[in-house]
Motif scaffolding. Structure first.
Motif, short mmCIF file in Angstrom:
data_model
loop_
_atom_site.label_atom_id
_atom_site.label_comp_id
_atom_site.label_asym_id
_atom_site.label_seq_id
_atom_site.Cartn_x
_atom_site.Cartn_y
_atom_site.Cartn_z
N TRP A 292 0.88 -1.18 0.03
CA TRP A 292 0.06 -0.03 0.14
C TRP A 292 0.87 1.38 0.17
O TRP A 292 1.65 1.30 1.13
N GLN A 303 -4.71 5.63 -0.44
CA GLN A 303 -3.72 4.30 -0.35
C GLN A 303 -3.96 3.35 -1.40
O GLN A 303 -5.26 3.13 -1.67
N CYS A 304 -3.04 3.04 -2.30
CA CYS A 304 -3.32 2.11 -3.33
C CYS A 304 -2.41 1.20 -3.34
O CYS A 304 -1.04 1.25 -3.11
N ARG A 308 -6.31 -2.30 -5.85
CA ARG A 308 -7.21 -1.28 -5.53
C ARG A 308 -6.93 -0.17 -4.65
O ARG A 308 -5.64 -0.18 -4.39
N CYS A 309 -7.67 0.75 -4.63
CA CYS A 309 -7.31 2.21 -3.76
C CYS A 309 -8.33 2.24 -2.86
O CYS A 309 -9.43 2.10 -3.04
N SER A 319 -13.53 2.28 -1.23
CA SER A 319 -12.59 1.52 -1.83
C SER A 319 -12.81 0.91 -3.32
O SER A 319 -13.83 0.53 -3.49
N THR A 322 -9.30 -2.70 -8.83
CA THR A 322 -8.46 -2.58 -10.09
C THR A 322 -9.53 -2.83 -11.24
O THR A 322 -10.25 -3.46 -11.32
N ARG A 326 -5.94 5.43 -14.53
CA ARG A 326 -5.77 6.35 -13.59
C ARG A 326 -6.72 7.72 -13.70
O ARG A 326 -7.42 8.24 -12.83
#
Length: 357
Positions: A292, A303-304, A308-309, A319, A322, A326
């Motif tokens: 992360w 946080q990615c 996933r982010c 959350s 993917t 971007r």
């Protein structure tokens, strides 16, 4: 070797969290994608129409009934079992015999209802309703959250009755279950999650189930942007591990990913809202090969990992899995309007929440 839609159907049959029929999932995705494209050409008028429709349906969308509530008036037979919209429920929320019936997850194939004590959030029973013609979905089933469930086989001689019709009961030292028909050629399965219960208790719960006109699943946000080829595949609302989960899918992107790597199952994106990030990382969102890293998305701290982010919304976390570039992720987050996840009365119907639905 070129991956085909047939391969995709087979993969969905083994990987889909809510155990759908692959053909129904893909056909539903095509229908929703076509509707999204048409809606984009119509513009503001279509958006306004969807909003009015969703608002008109709001009184039926009770997620957390008061302990004194009883199942809403409705039929013991689901008149909409065949033509139910893919992401809509027809089961009325309510309570009976000290248990709360809470519709929680839905896709094109099944509806899942959690049965919990009215004064406790502990899962006691899981009710799964399959579309007509689908039987009980084969030898393995899902409770909507990836856990295996089992129901008595309706091919046996019935040994119980629900609303005067045949039903099938079974139990052992750890489990009990009941199967019955809730519409022509449509079966429901009720399974205990916390030890066996008497036959009559399960029959009482089954006979308390009431069906109403379809009402859409709800989510605690509204989006201004979602890529045109991405459509919702399944919705889980107000699960104890998280407030909301929406599984998303794109046939085109899945094909491209498989073409690039024929041995790797394509990841399917999702949008999940929670106030407990460790619960996500400890569940199916763990990425053991990634780390992360802190970043910023649309001006918000995040946080990615490689899968996933997590985007910080103060008391809550959004959350996103993917599957987006971007720039797409930036647009999604910039146009995400969060309601109060702890107050389902502020949530949006899925048709209103996602643009172009």
């Amino acid at each position: 070797m070129m991956r085909t839609e047939e391969d995709l159907r087979a993969a969905l049959a083994t990987r889909e969290r809510l155990a759908p029929a692959p053909e129904a999932v893909l056909s539903g995705i095509r229908r929703r994608a076509a509707r999204r494209r048409r809606a984009r050409t119509i513009g503001v008028l279509a958006t306004a129409t969807l909003a009015v429709t969703a608002a008109a349906m709001t009184p039926a969308l009770l997620l957390r009934p008061e302990p004194s509530a009883s199942p809403a008036p409705g039929s013991t037979t689901d008149a909409h079992a065949v033509d139910r919209p893919d992401l809509s429920f027809t089961v009325a929320a309510g309570s009976v015999a000290g248990f709360e019936l809470r519709p929680e997850s839905v896709n094109s194939y099944i509806q899942t209802v959690a049965v919990r004590p009215v004064d406790d959030d502990r899962l006691v029973m899981t009710l799964v309703l399959y579309r007509p013609g689908q039987g009980l979905g084969g030898a393995e089933h899902s409770d909507g959250w990836g856990e295996a469930v089992r129901f008595p086989d309706p091919a046996r001689e019935p040994n119980a009755q629900v609303n005067g019709g045949p039903a099938w009961f079974d139990s052992d030292t750890r489990w009990s279950g009941l199967t019955w028909r809730y519409a022509p050629d449509a079966y429901a399965g009720l399974e205990t999650n916390a030890g066996p219960l008497p036959r009559q208790t399960l029959v009482t719960i089954a006979e308390a189930v009431r069906f109403v006109d379809p009402y859409p699943a709800r989510v605690p946000y509204r989006l201004d942007y979602l890529p045109a080829d991405v459509v919702p595949r399944d919705v889980v609302q107000h699960h104890p591990r998280y407030y909301s989960y929406v599984g998303l899918f794109s046939v085109e992107r899945a094909r491209d990913m498989w073409r690039d790597n024929m041995w790797r199952m394509p990841r399917t994106p999702d949008i999940t809202v929670t106030d407990d990030p460790p619960a996500l990382n400890e569940h199916w969102f763990t990425d053991p090969t990634g780390t992360w890293e802190p970043t910023t998305i649309a001006g918000r701290p995040a946080q990615c990992s490689s899968s996933r982010c997590h985007i910080d919304y103060g008391d809550y976390l959004v959350s996103i899995g993917t599957g987006f570039s971007r720039s797409e992720l930036e647009q999604i987050v910039a146009g995400l309007h969060l309601a109060d996840p702890a107050d389902p009365a502020t949530w949006f119907a899925i048709d209103e929440a996602l643009p172009g639905r």
